[in-house]
Write a protein that holds these residues in place. Sequence first.
Motif, PDB file in Angstrom:
ATOM      1  N   LEU A   1      22.636  -9.385  27.338  1.00 34.03           N
ATOM      2  CA  LEU A   1      24.007  -8.910  27.319  1.00 34.03           C
ATOM      3  C   LEU A   1      24.911  -9.848  28.107  1.00 34.03           C
ATOM      4  CD1 LEU A   1      25.242  -6.548  25.984  1.00 34.03           C
ATOM      5  CD2 LEU A   1      24.978  -5.254  28.088  1.00 34.03           C
TER       6      LEU A   1
ATOM      7  N   ALA B   1      30.089  -7.994  35.015  1.00 34.01           N
ATOM      8  CA  ALA B   1      30.982  -7.846  33.868  1.00 34.01           C
ATOM      9  C   ALA B   1      32.282  -7.190  34.303  1.00 34.01           C
ATOM     10  CB  ALA B   1      30.307  -6.986  32.788  1.00 34.01           C
TER      11      ALA B   1
ATOM     12  N   ILE C   1      30.250  -7.458  21.086  1.00 31.24           N
ATOM     13  CA  ILE C   1      29.255  -7.907  22.074  1.00 31.24           C
ATOM     14  C   ILE C   1      27.861  -7.451  21.656  1.00 31.24           C
ATOM     15  CG2 ILE C   1      28.493  -7.638  24.466  1.00 31.24           C
ATOM     16  CD1 ILE C   1      31.537  -7.373  25.151  1.00 31.24           C
TER      17      ILE C   1
ATOM     18  N   LEU D   1      28.260 -12.072  26.795  1.00 33.51           N
ATOM     19  CA  LEU D   1      29.620 -11.772  27.270  1.00 33.51           C
ATOM     20  C   LEU D   1      30.505 -13.004  27.191  1.00 33.51           C
ATOM     21  CD1 LEU D   1      29.165  -9.561  30.457  1.00 33.51           C
ATOM     22  CD2 LEU D   1      30.263  -8.904  28.316  1.00 33.51           C
TER      23      LEU D   1
ATOM     24  N   LEU E   1      26.356  -2.404  29.743  1.00 35.53           N
ATOM     25  CA  LEU E   1      27.612  -3.007  30.205  1.00 35.53           C
ATOM     26  C   LEU E   1      28.112  -2.300  31.456  1.00 35.53           C
ATOM     27  CD1 LEU E   1      29.682  -3.724  26.942  1.00 35.53           C
ATOM     28  CD2 LEU E   1      28.967  -5.392  28.666  1.00 35.53           C
TER      29      LEU E   1
ATOM     30  N   GLU F   1      28.776  -4.018  34.973  1.00 37.97           N
ATOM     31  CA  GLU F   1      30.056  -3.913  35.671  1.00 37.97           C
ATOM     32  C   GLU F   1      29.848  -3.467  37.115  1.00 37.97           C
ATOM     33  OE1 GLU F   1      32.586  -0.693  34.482  1.00 37.97           O
ATOM     34  OE2 GLU F   1      34.405  -1.727  35.112  1.00 37.97           O
TER      35      GLU F   1
ATOM     36  N   GLN G   1      35.764  -5.104  32.780  1.00 35.10           N
ATOM     37  CA  GLN G   1      36.331  -4.399  31.655  1.00 35.10           C
ATOM     38  C   GLN G   1      37.846  -4.561  31.694  1.00 35.10           C
ATOM     39  OE1 GLN G   1      36.082   0.076  29.741  1.00 35.10           O
ATOM     40  NE2 GLN G   1      35.112  -0.329  31.686  1.00 35.10           N
TER      41      GLN G   1
ATOM     42  N   THR H   1      24.157  -1.153  24.465  1.00 37.24           N
ATOM     43  CA  THR H   1      25.138  -2.106  24.967  1.00 37.24           C
ATOM     44  C   THR H   1      26.123  -1.422  25.910  1.00 37.24           C
ATOM     45  OG1 THR H   1      24.956  -3.327  22.916  1.00 37.24           O
ATOM     46  CG2 THR H   1      26.898  -3.767  24.268  1.00 37.24           C
ATOM     47  N   ARG H   2      26.575  -0.236  25.486  1.00 39.70           N
ATOM     48  CA  ARG H   2      27.573   0.467  26.304  1.00 39.70           C
ATOM     49  C   ARG H   2      27.000   0.782  27.682  1.00 39.70           C
ATOM     50  NH1 ARG H   2      28.865   4.175  22.456  1.00 39.70           N
ATOM     51  NH2 ARG H   2      30.415   2.912  21.407  1.00 39.70           N
TER      52      ARG H   2
ATOM     53  N   ARG I   1      32.746 -11.701  31.006  1.00 42.99           N
ATOM     54  CA  ARG I   1      31.933 -11.999  32.169  1.00 42.99           C
ATOM     55  C   ARG I   1      32.802 -11.983  33.429  1.00 42.99           C
ATOM     56  NH1 ARG I   1      27.792 -17.102  31.635  1.00 42.99           N
ATOM     57  NH2 ARG I   1      27.193 -16.285  29.598  1.00 42.99           N
TER      58      ARG I   1
ATOM     59  N   VAL J   1      33.086  -3.748  22.532  1.00 40.15           N
ATOM     60  CA  VAL J   1      31.661  -3.444  22.673  1.00 40.15           C
ATOM     61  C   VAL J   1      30.902  -3.785  21.400  1.00 40.15           C
ATOM     62  CG1 VAL J   1      29.992  -1.600  23.082  1.00 40.15           C
ATOM     63  CG2 VAL J   1      32.127  -1.640  24.367  1.00 40.15           C
TER      64      VAL J   1
ATOM     65  N   TRP K   1      35.428  -6.343  27.130  1.00 41.38           N
ATOM     66  CA  TRP K   1      34.577  -6.835  28.222  1.00 41.38           C
ATOM     67  C   TRP K   1      34.500  -8.359  28.231  1.00 41.38           C
ATOM     68  CZ3 TRP K   1      31.982  -3.437  31.533  1.00 41.38           C
ATOM     69  CH2 TRP K   1      32.074  -2.068  31.187  1.00 41.38           C
TER      70      TRP K   1
END
Lengths: 408, 408
Positions: free
Chosen positions: B354, B393, B369, B358, B384, B388, B395, B380-381, B402, B366, B400
């Motif tokens: 992931l 990561a 990605i 990014l 992520l 974060e 938002q 993924t959600r 890096r 999302v 999203w």
Amino acid sequence: MVDTDDPRVVAAAWSRLAEPADPAAGHLVRALGADAALAWVLDAAAGPDVAERAIRRLHGARPGLPDELAPARLLRAVSRWAPRTRGLDPRRELRSLDLLGGTLLLPGDPRWPRALDDLGVLAPHCLWVRGEPDLGGASAGSVALVGARACTEYGRHVAAELAHGLASRGVTVVSGGAYGIDAAAHRAALAGRGTTVAYLAGGIDRLYPAGNADLLRGVLDAGGAVVGEVPPGSVPSRVRFLLRNRLIAATARATVVVEAAWRSGALSTAARAAELLRPVGAVPGPVTSMASSGCHRLLRDGAAVCVTDVDEVAELALPVGDGLPDGGSGDRARGGTASGAGTPDGLDGVGRRLFDALPLRRAADVASIARTAGLALDETRGALGLLELAGFAVQEAGSWRRASSGNR
Amino acid sequence: MVDTDDPRVVAAAWSRLAEPADPAAGHLVRALGADAALAWVLDAAAGPDVAERAIRRLHGARPGLPDELAPARLLRAVSRWAPRTRGLDPRRELRSLDLLGGTLLLPGDPRWPRALDDLGVLAPHCLWVRGEPDLGGASAGSVALVGARACTEYGRHVAAELAHGLASRGVTVVSGGAYGIDAAAHRAALAGRGTTVAYLAGGIDRLYPAGNADLLRGVLDAGGAVVGEVPPGSVPSRVRFLLRNRLIAATARATVVVEAAWRSGALSTAARAAELLRPVGAVPGPVTSMASSGCHRLLRDGAAVCVTDVDEVAELALPVGDGLPDGGSGDRARGGTASGAGTPDGLDGVGRRLFDALPLRRAADVASIARTAGLALDETRGALGLLELAGFAVQEAGSWRRASSGNR
């Protein structure tokens, strides 16, 4: 002039000239002896030119001095000490000490806490003591309880519980005489009719902070001690507070942080204790309390063991060593050890000697056990308390015997 | 008769015949396949003599079966399963599931939480799911919050804080649907508009305990799931509660014990998680609270990391591996890693993929990605959210990118 033939005068002079834990002072005293080192400084302090010549001569006569005494460093050190050589009068401070009924302890005195020697060149030159001058035994059966001045009611409560429990079993409670956790620990140790020792950051003529003066007088009245490494009349500065913490960390068998915020000075005591390979404990608290965040930090970092009651503190202070077959402390169940036969294989020196000296059946009094073990009375009393807490010793009407394995 | 050609019927039959984590059932299924193993059991269950002959034939045909299937053990196992073969009707239970709108997940289904495979022969034969059947992603971005039913207001508060913080960042909150800490965690996850999954000890037809039925319906309404490994109609027994804990421990990326007494069942979840090499956290609390004594026990034993807020929980769930030059987690400062360049060297599979997917500058949504990383949307959600929290990561308005190393 300063009489460099009298060891008390020499030590008192060093404690005035050099700030606590001045590595140049420590190395110079180690290299030349305290008296010759003092005589050398008193000469060198006459002026920069004189100092430079004295340093050249010293390095000429003594090749191989450590880096901490390299010419540039030593010159800076002399320039730090020189202002204090003017008007230096250790006898006046020793007279103040006499008026207070105090004692100057020197390294080598049987009452000197030998655990301080682990500080190496950062050990104090002497200790100014009010109250009971025999600090030699305290290191065997003592636990430091430290923490934030700005503590909560919870922290005060836990400090008191631990201190009372330790003191009532003869374990000396060591702390720093400050408000908050320190005061709660000293106070509860007194309530538990135990011994407690306060290491101050300033001179012991002034029972600091003023609001704790009555408490510290109570410590003295109860057979405890108030100790400083700077002479009477010295003020407690911020850096002296931090350096004082190393004395607490070194003299106590274990250090427990009861409550500490994220950047509390109590964490420095824990760090010093860890450096000295002393066990460190931290008391957890609500995660909603900032006053416990420093303790949780120690736990997260693996820098401290989680302790929640007096038994766990005692287990920390009387550790079973690494020599156990199953890998040590991680395997110990609550209130027991990995050793099924009840033989405390990993007990350290004092604990081991005491355990060996304990009668198996008919209990003996403390004095007779101390004689058998070849230990001081105070030392014996404190360590017996720890042995009892760890389940190795049993008290019966004031006399002691070994715990049968069934009791453990 | 039971149709051993239909994998759903076979799995449902096994989940009825064998108690959760029955090692003989797991080994037999592994050795013969679920269908042939079931057909064999249905034959062998006709009576003791039949069973003994069947076992002899099986060992004759398949030399080298594992010890768990040695004749005497297998005979005992068949005698456990035999009473349940009478009246066995998996189709009836599958119909109940249909009526509930539920799903039967089998191993190998893309929605099956692959983390369960780490349980080996103790993995469930199938999962009975109400609500969102895609549990496959939950293991990437999920944290188990567990604890005592008899919790305190403090424990409830901390569970809610953690669950809300995790859920609002897209991390699935896994728990057991019980009163106390479990309920507080599920409830706060819903309040944080997040996904939460409850693993029940009994059949999912009955939302147990009754007092939490509304809460569990809320879990389903919010896109979460209620999961069991025993068929509808099965009662939650004490042993099933304990065995259910292994599903929580296995499917969650990390397990956090919020509050637990000295002998709480939540400690078994922690133990299972540790056995599965999942990170375990414990929330400290007042030492005066018995409801925290189990957490303190985990901390003392070094079995759990001390966690005090949602960031620390996220750090636990998204671990930086052992490959770091300075020896791993002990060196990590709060909110950072040992890696100054912001490259999360030690991220595990999903996190790493992931992170690589990014965008560096312009944030992406999302779905894009997920496509880039080749991961499921849910997975993924959740991951992520963890990235974060760990500072990898950022938002921006739902998209999203890096984190620049300056943000970390």
